[in-house]
Motif scaffolding. Structure first.
Motif, PDB file in Angstrom:
ATOM      1  N   GLY A  75      12.754  53.622   4.209  1.00  0.00           N
ATOM      2  CA  GLY A  75      14.192  53.720   4.422  1.00  0.00           C
ATOM      3  C   GLY A  75      14.991  52.510   4.022  1.00  0.00           C
ATOM      4  O   GLY A  75      16.194  52.617   3.774  1.00  0.00           O
ATOM      5  N   TRP A  76      14.371  51.324   3.942  1.00  0.00           N
ATOM      6  CA  TRP A  76      15.135  50.125   3.616  1.00  0.00           C
ATOM      7  C   TRP A  76      15.414  50.072   2.111  1.00  0.00           C
ATOM      8  O   TRP A  76      14.758  50.725   1.308  1.00  0.00           O
ATOM      9  N   GLY A  77      16.417  49.257   1.735  1.00  0.00           N
ATOM     10  CA  GLY A  77      16.674  48.997   0.329  1.00  0.00           C
ATOM     11  C   GLY A  77      17.525  50.013  -0.384  1.00  0.00           C
ATOM     12  O   GLY A  77      17.773  49.877  -1.580  1.00  0.00           O
ATOM     13  N   LYS A  78      18.013  51.036   0.330  1.00  0.00           N
ATOM     14  CA  LYS A  78      18.860  52.048  -0.302  1.00  0.00           C
ATOM     15  C   LYS A  78      20.337  51.814  -0.032  1.00  0.00           C
ATOM     16  O   LYS A  78      21.194  52.527  -0.551  1.00  0.00           O
ATOM     17  N   GLY A  79      20.639  50.834   0.822  1.00  0.00           N
ATOM     18  CA  GLY A  79      22.037  50.641   1.195  1.00  0.00           C
ATOM     19  C   GLY A  79      22.533  51.760   2.086  1.00  0.00           C
ATOM     20  O   GLY A  79      23.683  52.190   1.977  1.00  0.00           O
ATOM     21  N   ASP A  80      21.685  52.212   2.989  1.00  0.00           N
ATOM     22  CA  ASP A  80      21.998  53.307   3.904  1.00  0.00           C
ATOM     23  C   ASP A  80      22.517  52.706   5.210  1.00  0.00           C
ATOM     24  O   ASP A  80      21.759  52.143   5.996  1.00  0.00           O
ATOM     25  N   ALA A  81      23.819  52.837   5.452  1.00  0.00           N
ATOM     26  CA  ALA A  81      24.433  52.216   6.619  1.00  0.00           C
ATOM     27  C   ALA A  81      23.905  52.810   7.924  1.00  0.00           C
ATOM     28  O   ALA A  81      23.771  52.101   8.931  1.00  0.00           O
ATOM     29  N   VAL A  82      23.609  54.109   7.938  1.00  0.00           N
ATOM     30  CA  VAL A  82      23.085  54.747   9.144  1.00  0.00           C
ATOM     31  C   VAL A  82      21.688  54.213   9.451  1.00  0.00           C
ATOM     32  O   VAL A  82      21.371  53.886  10.602  1.00  0.00           O
ATOM     33  N   ASP A 117      20.595  52.053  12.829  1.00  0.00           N
ATOM     34  CA  ASP A 117      19.555  52.544  13.730  1.00  0.00           C
ATOM     35  C   ASP A 117      18.324  51.633  13.746  1.00  0.00           C
ATOM     36  O   ASP A 117      17.807  51.290  14.813  1.00  0.00           O
ATOM     37  N   ALA A 118      17.852  51.241  12.563  1.00  0.00           N
ATOM     38  CA  ALA A 118      16.627  50.448  12.468  1.00  0.00           C
ATOM     39  C   ALA A 118      16.861  48.980  12.800  1.00  0.00           C
ATOM     40  O   ALA A 118      15.952  48.278  13.224  1.00  0.00           O
TER      41      ALA A 118
END
Length: 452
Positions: free
Chosen positions: A309-316, A320-321
């Motif tokens: 999940g890291w490294g995608k620029g996913d704010a959600v 959460d993480a």
């Protein structure tokens, strides 16, 4: 180049957990990582350190076990940083490795090796960082050797900040994988702006080439049409860059629709608004509120590039993480800022090492800007998180040793990828028969006017 460590040869660990991301998060450059030494047999060094780790894992019941402080770490290999593999002298070598503990913490470890390439042995293992935060820096002496220095004695320059001006050659190289059908590739082409002067010295690429504009942010994109005959070929773009330090700069009020609207991985959510409202409660003025959000992200998140999940620029994901790399840190900040009406935007490129004048760069790095009091204010929250003493500097500054490749998220180009708008563009986007496929990427640099 010779290497002279000044700490005892005790068995401690120091893996290099630098910069950002691995292919949509490969790890960006690390200011406090040791410089590349003389030309090295990198494949042999990599094989040597991997053999050592594999042997220790077998002995350790499936883990690389390491006594650290008052606890025994049980570690798994994340990756070997090939850009820092170095030959230090006859029969002496250096390697950097990422290792993740069962607790989820990531240790950045330096390994020193000796012997023949086919049978080299580890002579020293030193912990350099924990979750991206360094325990020491490196300094080159007048005789060409390097020694560790404490963070207390480290200057901004040791920790990755060059003020004023920087000049360098930058090489962007991508190697194509096996191509089994019709393929298309999109690569960023850096351009000149108020803070960087860019000259493209050469572009060597296979296939049919064209340069296409990005519709919203004005980025330039190199578009390639490829086929099976291009399998294994390299793309190389050589730049000459002059860059100046960036501070807050005056600008017309931005288009609210562009810099307040959500993006696919930076959505508008009630959760972001509630968090931001609580953080900025009682604070007046967008500059003060933005600083509160900046501090919140530093306090909430840890710089860890491990897991999914890291490294995608996913704010959600970041919210959460509470972990991630630079894309995740800045996406979370942008989501919070926009939720309380502060325009914010994203940019990506590379951080050029300050402690050496040539060599490999550990992947991309990204940053952000927000608009307040008639100015765009640059921020680098992941670096502020790593180097506590520089947190104030990185709120309102980007150092001169940066290179911006593109700006914005959800980039729209023609022709458009089958996967839709491009999330962000630092590494190339390659599609074979309409499906995304990774290409190996290398960044390197040579400083035109030696900094040290």
């Amino acid at each position: 180049m010779r290497w002279r460590p000044i700490v005892p040869a005790a068995v401690v660990v120091c893996l290099v957990l630098a910069g950002c991301g691995q292919q949509e998060g490969k790890g960006a450059p690390d200011a406090s990582s040791p410089p590349v030494a003389t030309a090295a047999p990198t494949a042999a060094i990599q094989a040597g350190i991997e053999r050592h780790i594999e042997s220790e894992v077998r002995r350790g019941g499936g883990y690389f076990q390491l006594a650290y402080g008052n606890k025994e770490l049980r570690l798994k290999l994340v990756r070997v940083h090939t850009e820092y593999l170095s030959k230090l002298g006859p029969g002496r070598y250096f390697a950097c490795v990422d290792l993740a503990d069962i607790s989820g913490d990531v240790y950045d470890v330096d390994f020193f090796l000796a012997g023949d390439p086919a049978s080299m042995k580890v002579t020293e293992t030193t912990v350099h960082k924990l979750n991206g935060q360094p325990f020491y820096a490196w300094e080159q002496k007048s005789d060409g050797t390097w020694q560790r220095i404490t963070l207390k004695d480290a200057s901004e320059d040791h920790l990755g900040v060059i003020r004023g001006r920087d000049e360098f050659q930058f090489l962007y190289r991508a190697t194509l994988p096996q191509i089994t059908g019709p393929a298309r590739m999109w690569l960023p082409l850096a351009s000149t702006d108020s803070f960087q002067t860019v000259e493209i010295k050469s572009i060597h690429a296979p296939g049919k080439q064209s340069i296409v504009p990005e519709r919203q942010y004005g980025d330039k994109v190199l578009f390639l049409e490829l086929g099976p005959e291009d399998s294994g070929k390299k793309i190389e773009i050589r730049y000459k860059v002059t860059r100046v330090e960036k501070a807050a700069y005056a600008a017309p009020a931005p288009d609210q629709r562009t810099y307040l609207n959500p993006e696919r991985l930076v959505p508008s959510q009630e959760n972001f608004r509630q968090i931001a409202d609580e953080v900025v409660k009682g604070k007046t003025g967008d500059l003060v509120r933005a600083r509160a959000l900046y501090d919140h992200v530093i306090e909430r998140m840890r710089y860890i590039k491990y897991g999914d999940g890291w490294g995608k620029g996913d704010a959600v994901y970041a919210c959460d993480a509470r972990t991630g790399n630079c894309t995740d840190f800045h996406s979370y900040f942008i989501a919070l800022a926009r939720s309380v009406g502060i325009p914010a935007r994203f940019a990506i490129g590379a951080a050029i090492p300050s402690e050496r004048n040539e060599g490999g760069i550990d992947g991309y790095h990204c940053w952000a800007e927000f608009f307040a009091e008639g100015k765009w204010w640059p921020v680098d929250i992941s670096e502020g998180n790593k180097y506590t003493g520089l947190a104030t500097y990185y709120f309102g500054h980007h150092p001169a040793n940066r290179f911006e490749l593109s700006r914005g998220r959800d980039l729209v180009v023609e022709p458009e990828p089958a996967s839709g708008p491009i999330n962000f563009l630092a590494y190339p986007l390659l599609e074979i028969s309409g499906k995304p496929v990774k290409a190996a990427v290398e960044f390197s640099f040579n400083r035109s006017a030696p900094h040290r």
